[in-house]
Design a protein around this motif. Sequence first.
Motif, PDB file in Angstrom:
ATOM      1  N   VAL A 583       0.845  -1.196   0.000  1.00 30.83           N
ATOM      2  CA  VAL A 583       0.000   0.000   0.000  1.00 30.83           C
ATOM      3  C   VAL A 583       0.879   1.245   0.000  1.00 30.83           C
ATOM      4  CG1 VAL A 583      -1.763   1.298   1.250  1.00 30.83           C
ATOM      5  CG2 VAL A 583      -1.810  -1.199   1.268  1.00 30.83           C
ATOM      6  N   ASN A 584       0.662   2.083  -1.000  1.00 24.85           N
ATOM      7  CA  ASN A 584       1.206   3.441  -0.988  1.00 24.85           C
ATOM      8  C   ASN A 584       0.016   4.391  -0.969  1.00 24.85           C
ATOM      9  OD1 ASN A 584       2.413   5.938  -1.378  1.00 24.85           O
ATOM     10  ND2 ASN A 584       2.798   5.616  -3.554  1.00 24.85           N
ATOM     11  N   PRO A 585      -0.348   4.917   0.217  1.00 20.84           N
ATOM     12  CA  PRO A 585      -1.548   5.758   0.297  1.00 20.84           C
ATOM     13  C   PRO A 585      -1.392   7.130  -0.323  1.00 20.84           C
ATOM     14  CG  PRO A 585      -0.419   5.736   2.406  1.00 20.84           C
ATOM     15  CD  PRO A 585       0.333   4.783   1.514  1.00 20.84           C
ATOM     16  N   GLY A 586      -0.176   7.487  -0.775  1.00 19.74           N
ATOM     17  CA  GLY A 586       0.048   8.844  -1.251  1.00 19.74           C
ATOM     18  C   GLY A 586       0.125   9.820  -0.088  1.00 19.74           C
ATOM     19  N   ARG A 587      -0.075  11.090  -0.358  1.00 21.64           N
ATOM     20  CA  ARG A 587      -0.024  12.134   0.668  1.00 21.64           C
ATOM     21  C   ARG A 587      -1.416  12.695   0.888  1.00 21.64           C
ATOM     22  NH1 ARG A 587       4.705  10.820   2.916  1.00 21.64           N
ATOM     23  NH2 ARG A 587       6.359  10.698   1.356  1.00 21.64           N
TER      24      ARG A 587
END
Length: 616
Positions: A583-587
């Motif tokens: 998971v890369n939720p972003g900013r």
Amino acid sequence: MEQQIKSEFNNNGFLLQDEQQILNKCLTMCVQYKLSPTDLVSSWDAFSLNRGLESTVHSGYIDAFLQQLQNEQKDVLEKKEPGLHLYSHDVSMILNDDYEDSKEGILTTPTSKIEKASHEQSDSGLKSNGSIFASAKPLDSVTPFGVRKNRFAVQFTLNKTATSEPMNVESRTQTSEDDIIKRPQPTSRCSLEINKSHLEPGCRFMYDRVEDKFNFLENRIMKHAKALAASGLNEEPMDPTVASQKTVFAVGMICCEEEGRLKEKPIMLQSSVEHSGGQRVRLDLQKVEQFSLFPGQVVGIEGHNPSGHCLIASKIIDHIPLTVSTDGNTRPTKKQATQELQSADLPPATPEISLIVAAGPYTTIDNLFFEPLTELLAYAKRKEPQMLILSGPFIDSEHPEIKKGSINLTYDEMFQREIIGRLQDYVECMGSTVLVILVPSVRDAHHDFVFPQPPFEVYPSEIRHQIHSITNPGTFSANQVNVACCTVDILKQLSAEEISRNATGESKHRLTTIANHLWNQRSFYPLYPPAEAVPVDFSLAAEVLEISSIPDILIIPSDLANFVRVLSVGKINDEEEIKCICVNPGRLARGEGGGFFVELNFKGHADSTTASVIRI
């Protein structure tokens, strides 16, 4: 009076967008400031003319209008009593008839600033318009974040049965009576076990020596060499710097001949002290069809070195079989020291958990109002996840206002007030079953600038059983679901340093390949030398950076494109394939607007898990 206010707006040519919401606010203003509907609309007419607003009255501008009315009342009070200096907080108390009552609390026992900040209640209206952390931007202007469109829009879903739907939080009004009577409750209480480490708040760091760096790199190479030899698929490692016409197997670390990137300088292989005295040899990759290499990567190389100056590679082995640990054991046991922080009833037979995952910054670059965090918590109150995972930066050292030093509190006080204060309100509203996990970042201005990082100290003792902090990187288990988090942007840093070649006719997703490097190297941060902005302490890195077991969920926030992917890690003895959700939720905040977060429901296995990337 509401009908009179509406009639006055219509008579002056104004249309109300959210009619009932605007009328409720205007009615409050008339009662609070003792204004007639005519006076109120006249003030609004002047307000809209000065700012060039349209004839439609938007609810987003009402709060800014309220601030102007407060300023006008302040001027009236100052004219009545010349020489009286009033702060914005004093004006609010006087206008609300709270000034006399507050005098009794002046002569009380002094408390620390941190304790005082942690007990202050978070008022979203005050934070967004009268915050003490005001930027150079005028307070009576509406922030770009406040007038954005397409709120809580689903950008991507993993599996079509994901339950996340677009929702406008502001479209549903909520009163204090609703908070008491209709308090949301998560579905069930979940267990939590956080893996212990020697990193504790207040620990010593940045005392590493050259010897620590040498031992760290040497141990990485030796562990990989023993693991590859123990797999039975390769021969014993040999010295790659010795001239030989025969094919040899060597294990070493990819590095650059000089300072610079691999694309610009020859690629070198540095073997261990035991096998080659730590010497380097140049690598020739012309015969290798596909590879993905970066500085610091430990690999196995099959090839020959006819001259003693260049190792001509025919095969690259960049991973260790899952049946072998880096200690060389063919059947590794997962011995992890854990501390059970919260015991639940019996955990579910199938590992299941619902999460909301977000990464900082939590406020936009034009102010310090923390509006994105406020709306994220409002969304979580309605979705009722069992756990909220928030990773830093919380008090971003790269924020323009932080760099200018234009705030009048310490960073730690700001963290306790703006972050912990809001989270305390959240857990009190949701009940005793909800959990919050905080993961620090090297960009946190109020925390230790070192990697790996110790956890935060959560001061209010009454919420420590619900709000926890882990190390960076750190791992924990909730409802038998293993979760690993690392807030250093390793994806972006590896992307900048990696060189790759794909086989003819094949194409691979680059972000998936980069994320798989973490498993293949059994490390949260396999890059060496580290990026300039990452203060790696090699005396602390040996234990914390190593990935001893494959988690069910890996959270690695990055500035790169957000994603939720099921990664295939490998198979154990030709059995079921091991998979992990990356998971890369972003900013959560991007510039002056909103960013992204992830809502995830893990149900026993990666393939049955649903997730959504949501734009805030």
